[in-house]
Design an enzyme around this catalytic site. Structure first.
Site, PDB file in Angstrom:
ATOM      1  CE  LYS A 156       1.607   4.337   1.890  1.00 25.90           C
ATOM      2  NZ  LYS A 156       0.968   3.702   0.723  1.00 25.90           N
ATOM      3  CE  LYS A 206      -1.185   0.647   4.625  1.00 28.64           C
ATOM      4  NZ  LYS A 206      -2.265   0.747   3.611  1.00 28.64           N
ATOM      5  CB  SER A 208      -2.831   3.214   1.150  1.00 28.01           C
ATOM      6  OG  SER A 208      -3.252   1.881   1.333  1.00 28.01           O
ATOM      7  CB  SER A 221       0.861   0.434   0.721  1.00 28.97           C
ATOM      8  OG  SER A 221      -0.170   1.218   1.271  1.00 28.97           O
TER       9      SER A 221
END
Length: 396
Positions: A204, A45, A42, A102
């Site tokens: 993140k 992202k 992720s 997420s």
């Protein structure tokens, strides 16, 4: 450059890589296999958001622009918001859903809105990565869900994090969002460092089986910013702990000749900064028994007070040591274990003469009264840290 001793002690997983840089100068402070290709999960992202911020800057969308949910977006694997086909989500809510939850379905919504198809959007992401200098990164989707062709490196993710803050600083505050309410549900941010590591303001986390637990983090303390990345954690907790070790050590290296604040409690102006050469670990009871069990401590220090506190008032003592460095470590361990309880106190190591030489008392000063000091000790004891309340004017 930080020592390779900060690599995890156990057998190194093939997915483990890490890097830390000075966010102001770009100087590399630590790297371990920083060019080794891994799955971004992720962390992908971050680039999806980069592309969305670019669209906002160019006027292609606004924060209130609705984006339609397709069947393909609806069919994505968790983590997701559970959007239904035909529904819409605004750009602002999409940003928050990507940062906190997420959400994979939202990543596809963004991809299809900006690129027409997710495949086309992934090509756009890869082209932008190349433009930014991310030479070893290829994107195949917008979410980070498993794809053999989707690869990156620690160095490339650092490059992306730096570019995002530089090019879209007006949107960077979204990464510090800790909670996001959508519909009837509230979602917390997966980035645990926002709440547990002083100065963290983004950015993140990521996880798939093939990558392990990943994290890109940005921390700003006293105007000094570090950016770090860790890939391949065995659990979210070990990943977070490893990132903290790397960042702690980097701050020590950067402040050998200057002043640094302990992340809650505060340090008074007369505190002296001593050189150090190791990570700061959250030590438990073993850290505080140096007199009984010498040699049990393997960390070093950053802060000490070289003169005793003479003001009246109450303090807590978390250890008495024959080694000044280890007394400092005890203060740091207590500060990190109970930051909320100790946020208004001052860290101090007080040097006292004894019949057998010199004793260094590790204390936290500034409690309003005995009851407050006893309550703080109770909080530390619940975490298996030794502690006694003392009158801070008492040299005994």
């Amino acid at each position: 450059m930080l020592s390779a001793s900060l690599v995890p002690n156990k057998a190194i997983a093939r997915t483990y890589t890490a890097m830390v840089i000075d966010g102001d100068t770009g100087d590399v402070l630590h790297e371990y296999r920083a060019d080794h290709k891994v799955y971004p999960a992720s962390l992908t992202k971050i680039m999806t958001l980069y592309m969305l911020f670019d669209a906002l800057d160019n006027g292609k969308v606004s924060l209130s622009t609705p984006m339609k949910v397709s069947k393909r977006a609806w069919g994505q694997a968790p983590s997701k918001l559970g959007l239904q086909p035909g529904e819409t989500i605004t750009v602002k809510d999409a940003i928050l859903a990507l940062v906190t939850k997420s959400a994979n379905d939202v990543a596809v919504v963004v991809a299809e809105h900006l690129g027409g198809t997710e495949i086309k959007f992934a090509q756009m992401m890869t082209a932008e990565a190349r433009r930014l200098g991310m030479k070893r990164t290829t994107f195949r989707n917008a979410s980070g869900l498993p794809n053999r062709g989707q690869m990156t490196t620690a160095r490339d993710m650092i490059t992306l994090a730096v570019a995002l803050r530089k090019n879209f600083g007006s949107y960077y505050h979204y990464f510090s969002t800790q909670k996001f309410r959508f519909g009837n549900r509230t979602y917390g941010n997966h980035n645990n460092l926002l709440a547990s590591y002083y100065g963290t303001d983004g950015i993140k986390t990521g996880y798939i089986n093939a990558s392990g637990f990943n994290l890109v983090a940005s921390v700003n303390r006293n105007g000094k910013r570090l950016i770090g990345v860790v890939f391949g954690g065995r659990t979210a907790r070990t990943r977070d702990d490893q990132m903290k070790k790397l960042l702690d050590r980097a701050y020590v290296e950067l402040t050998k000749e200057g002043e640094i604040r302990v992340p809650r409690p505060r340090i008074s102006p007369e505190d002296k900064i001593l050189p150090a050469d190791a990570q700061l670990l959250m030590a438990k009871r073993e850290t505080l028994r140096e007199v009984e069990e010498p040699g049990r401590i393997d960390t070093q220090t950053v802060v000490t007070r070289l003169k005793p506190e003479t003001n009246s008032g109450w303090a807590i003592q978390v250890g008495a040591f024959s080694d000044q460095r280890r007394a400092q470590e005890a203060v740091l361990a207590a500060a990190r274990t109970a930051p909320d309880v100790l946020r208004l106190t001052r860290a101090a190591v007080e040097q006292q003469a004894s019949g057998t030489g010199v004793v260094y008392r590790a204390r936290l000063l500034g409690f309003d009264g005995e009851n407050e000091a006893r309550a703080a000790c109770a909080a530390l004891r619940r975490e298996n840290l030794a502690c006694i309340p003392v009158n801070s004017g008492d040299a005994g």
